[in-house]
Scaffold this motif. Structure first.
Motif, PDB file in Angstrom:
ATOM      1  N   HIS A 164       1.716  -9.714  13.850  1.00  0.00           N
ATOM      2  CA  HIS A 164       3.005  -9.920  13.184  1.00  0.00           C
ATOM      3  C   HIS A 164       2.902 -10.851  11.983  1.00  0.00           C
ATOM      4  O   HIS A 164       3.891 -11.440  11.544  1.00  0.00           O
TER       5      HIS A 164
ATOM      6  N   CYS B 150       9.152  -3.224  12.120  1.00  0.00           N
ATOM      7  CA  CYS B 150       8.154  -3.455  13.168  1.00  0.00           C
ATOM      8  C   CYS B 150       8.860  -3.554  14.520  1.00  0.00           C
ATOM      9  O   CYS B 150      10.047  -3.870  14.586  1.00  0.00           O
TER      10      CYS B 150
ATOM     11  N   CYS C 212       8.722  -5.831  16.526  1.00  0.00           N
ATOM     12  CA  CYS C 212       9.121  -7.212  16.813  1.00  0.00           C
ATOM     13  C   CYS C 212      10.482  -7.549  16.208  1.00  0.00           C
ATOM     14  O   CYS C 212      11.028  -8.618  16.449  1.00  0.00           O
TER      15      CYS C 212
ATOM     16  N   LYS D 260      11.018  -7.647  12.855  1.00  0.00           N
ATOM     17  CA  LYS D 260      10.823  -7.974  11.434  1.00  0.00           C
ATOM     18  C   LYS D 260      10.443  -6.692  10.687  1.00  0.00           C
ATOM     19  O   LYS D 260      10.420  -5.607  11.235  1.00  0.00           O
TER      20      LYS D 260
ATOM     21  N   CYS E 113       5.098  -6.288   8.886  1.00  0.00           N
ATOM     22  CA  CYS E 113       3.985  -6.882   9.649  1.00  0.00           C
ATOM     23  C   CYS E 113       2.735  -6.012   9.488  1.00  0.00           C
ATOM     24  O   CYS E 113       2.843  -4.800   9.274  1.00  0.00           O
TER      25      CYS E 113
HETATM   26 ZN   LIG Z   1       6.048  -7.452  13.794  1.00  0.00          ZN
END
Ligand SMILES: [Zn+2]
Length: 321
Positions: free
Chosen positions: A165, A176, A178, A180, A183
């Motif tokens: 990340h 992504c 996650c 965000k 990444c």
């Molecule tokens: Zn990420």
């Protein structure tokens, strides 16, 4: 009969649990798998592991297990051995270490699966003999592990080594998992490579990569490397992009800790030198001079065994003496 003292390595994944008896020298004596039981948010997993281990060790009457290590897919509180959250399993604030110790009757060390696999490479793989090592695992996602001065780096909340990340495209990058965008996972994972390949196919509909996509109705990271081997323009363009951002990531990590080696594992790394050579080129371009000269980039050597070997290695480090 001579008394054999072994370590138990456990690598928990979303579909299978990999298990192995490992000797103190780091060699696998016996390995096997059981399915991961996801029923009832994974509450049966620990007892099923324990009964499989007890049944299997029974085949070696002279053998004793001295300790176990386990890698789990999520952030871990390394001090308590609790799993903060393992989304794919269904665990949240789960006391994995104490449950497993209760079932197995031996001391257990628990860590995040990417950290555990990294420790495997450090103990018996391409990082053997190093002091500082970084592993970057290129699979469905991108995982990472940092070993500094022979110790895994966990950080204040168990998120140390989350190299996948690291942001490489600050604005306008792909989303992504996650939450965000931009990444390195969105670029250098198997899924990232497929996404970039599809973008390139749209630009170059006559390329070999585009033809493969038409013939098969899909495209994989392996198709990309096959096309690169044939000097296909689209394939080469995708690889160049992947190598550039992976080289940038390696440069940032390299500048941070200047490890002996940065090791690439996971399915995508099976491309070997075809991937590593262009990554090294960008790494030299982006890394601080002394880092570029002293940190080498290599492929992992343990493959799918890295997890169980690393888990056993952590158990040996913690409880072996
Ligand atoms: Zn990420």
């Amino acid at each position: 009969m001579e008394k054999q003292e072994w370590l138990l390595g456990i690598d928990l994944g979303g579909t299978t649990v990999k298990l192995a008896f490992v000797n103190k020298g780091g060699a696998i004596v016996h390995k096997w798998e059981i399915p991961t039981n996801l029923v009832d948010n994974g509450i049966h997993i620990v007892s099923e592991i324990a009964s499989s281990v007890k049944e299997t060790i029974g085949k070696w009457p002279g053998a004793t297990l001295i300790a176990a290590g386990m890698g789990a897919p999520g952030p871990v509180d390394f001090e308590t051995g609790n799993i903060y959250v393992a989304v794919n399993i269904g665990w949240r604030d789960y006391p994995l270490k104490s449950r497993l110790e209760g079932e197995l009757g031996i001391p257990v060390v628990v860590d995040n699966d990417a950290n555990v696999a990294s420790y495997g490479e450090f103990w018996k793989g391409s990082g053997e003999g190093t002091n500082d090592l970084v592993c970057i695992t290129l699979g469905t996602g991108v995982g990472g592990g940092i070993i500094a001065n022979q110790e895994l780096v966990h950080g204040v909340s168990g998120a140390g080594g989350e190299l996948g990340h690291i942001t490489v495209i600050p604005e306008g990058g792909a989303p992504c998992n996650c939450g965000k965008t931009g990444c390195i996972e969105t670029i250098a994972s198997a899924t990232g490579i497929v996404r970039l390949s599809l973008e390139e196919i749209n630009k170059k509909p006559e390329s070999m990569l585009a033809n493969r996509h038409r013939d098969q109705g899909m495209i994989t990271a392996k198709d990309l490397f096959d096309c690169v081997k044939e000097q296909d323009e689209a394939g080469v363009a995708v690889l160049d992009k992947v190598a550039k951002y992976l080289g940038l990531t390696a440069a940032h990590v390299g500048n941070s800790i200047n490890p002996d080696k940065i090791v690439f594992g996971g399915g995508v790394s099976r491309a070997g030198e075809a991937l590593l050579e262009p990554v090294r080129g960008y790494f030299r371009q982006y890394a601080f001079g002394r880092v570029a000269e002293s940190t080498s980039l290599e492929c992992a050597t343990l493959g799918n065994d890295a997890g169980v070997i690393g888990a056993a290695g952590l158990a040996y480090k913690q409880y072996g003496n």
